[in-house]
Design an enzyme around this catalytic site. Structure first.
Site, PDB file in Angstrom:
ATOM      1  N   GLU A   1      -1.766  10.548  11.925  1.00 35.08           N
ATOM      2  CA  GLU A   1      -1.865  11.023  13.408  1.00 35.08           C
ATOM      3  C   GLU A   1      -1.684  11.543  14.521  1.00 35.08           C
ATOM      4  OE1 GLU A   1      -5.462   7.831  12.183  1.00 35.08           O
ATOM      5  OE2 GLU A   1      -2.989   7.906  11.788  1.00 35.08           O
TER       6      GLU A   1
ATOM      7  N   CYS B   1      -2.389   3.927  15.994  1.00 38.35           N
ATOM      8  CA  CYS B   1      -2.794   5.120  16.510  1.00 38.35           C
ATOM      9  C   CYS B   1      -3.785   5.311  17.195  1.00 38.35           C
ATOM     10  CB  CYS B   1      -3.463   5.347  14.837  1.00 38.35           C
ATOM     11  SG  CYS B   1      -1.279   5.492  13.515  1.00 38.35           S
TER      12      CYS B   1
ATOM     13  N   SER C   1      -7.568  -9.046 -23.482  1.00 40.63           N
ATOM     14  CA  SER C   1      -8.145 -10.351 -22.780  1.00 40.63           C
ATOM     15  C   SER C   1      -8.523  -9.325 -20.700  1.00 40.63           C
ATOM     16  CB  SER C   1      -6.697 -10.942 -21.835  1.00 40.63           C
ATOM     17  OG  SER C   1      -5.552 -10.730 -21.312  1.00 40.63           O
TER      18      SER C   1
END
Length: 349
Positions: A54, A90, A295
């Site tokens: 921003e 922001c 696994s």
């Protein structure tokens, strides 16, 4: 023809991708400032610790257009932050600049944001539109979302196999399966992830560096499972040249770039993922060996799999590749003699 909110959000996503490999543990974010059909500012989060999308977008506006900021629409792919971190919130900047309309791709799952940025904007009288291209915005930051929503890293399984689905021979010698072009691609993958993990036998047999030598960008944190501390200090993995975690059952110790992290007997995968989450590692590329890969598959904890097959190499007897289940095939790439199949898991964990 007038462009839609979706069109400008797609531009935000395109900008955000420029930060790939540089923003973690922050997400990739892009922003566009639009005034009466004309883009007057663009920006993206370029590097962790530096300005977010921003402010970069707002600061890119030319002097001649600065008076238009308060009459424009801001498009941003992720909810603006509402807290002080490495940078100021922001949302406060958007309010300060009197931007009247904000279009957001998706909410930020980080607990210090998660709706607070949207609430702050609305409380200031700003029109807020959410959920524009939401799926694409979430997918862009799938590592970030998995880490915060599931409390574990995003797991990518990767292995190379012969045409007859073997990943190693029976002679304990390193078997070179993929071609140089594919090897460069694998190093690109490494640059995109927080950590890379192998098991004891792979470390002993292949003596891998597990770094990013063939691509631009950073190298991942190296991790190896060595429960009984059998690995000799002469291995490249233990050369102290980059941060390396040795998962073991004998000691907890920090030695330069080597971090010996002690596990207890029990569920190995669960302990590995909890440790990664605690260390702030948002993604892990599991490169082998077969037992370790299997696994993760058996535990049902993986998000993507990338399987490289050398279509011209057959070895007969050898170590069988892992058996991948609960998979959905996404697409196939070809690099010379190598075929690369991309999968995603069919059910979430």
């Amino acid at each position: 023809m007038a462009l839609t909110d979706e069109s400008y959000m797609e531009r935000c996503l395109s900008l955000a991708r420029k930060g790939a490999g540089y923003t973690a543990p922050n997400p990739m974010v892009g922003a566009v400032l639009l005034h009466e059909g004309r883009i007057i500012g663009e920006g993206y989060h370029e590097q962790y610790g530096q300005a977010h999308a921003e402010p970069n977008c707002i600061n890119s506006v030319a002097d001649a257009d600065k008076a238009l900021i308060g009459y424009s629409t801001l498009y941003v792919s992720l909810e603006p932050c509402a807290h002080f971190g490495k940078t100021p919130p922001c949302s406060d900047l958007i309010i300060e600049k009197r931007i009247p309309r904000v279009v957001i791709g998706c909410r930020d799952p980080f607990e210090q944001v998660n709706g607070r940025g949207i609430e702050k904007l609305k409380a200031a009288g700003i029109e807020v539109i959410t959920g524009v291209c939401e799926k694409a915005c979430i997918d862009l930051n799938k590592r970030f979302f998995t880490f915060h929503e599931q409390q574990r890293p995003y797991v990518i399984l990767k292995w190379a196999q012969t045409a007859d689905e073997k990943i190693a021979g029976n002679n304990n010698q390193r078997l070179l399966i993929s071609n140089p072009e594919t090897n460069r691609l694998v190093h690109k993958w490494r640059s995109e992830e927080s950590a890379i993990l192998v098991g004891t036998e792979t470390a002993l047999r292949d003596d891998p560096s597990l770094d990013n030598r063939l691509w631009t960008g950073k190298s991942p944190v190296r991790m190896v499972v060595d429960l009984s501390l059998r690995l000799p200090p002469t291995l490249k993995l233990l050369n102290q040249q980059q941060p390396t975690i040795v998962f073991n059952q004998l000691k907890e110790e920090q030695n330069g770039n080597l971090h010996y992290l002690q596990l207890t007997p029990g569920n190995l995968v669960e302990q590995l993922l909890k440790a990664c989450h605690k260390l702030g590692l948002q993604s892990v590329l599991v490169e082998g060996g077969a037992r370790l890969l299997q696994s993760f598959i058996d535990a049902g904890v993986w998000d993507e799999a990338r399987i490289i097959t050398n279509t011209t190499l057959n070895i007969g007897d050898g170590l069988a590749a892992p058996a991948l289940n609960e998979k959905q095939h996404l697409y196939t790439d070809h690099l010379a003699t190598d075929k690369i199949d991309y999968y995603t898991k069919t059910s979430s964990t």
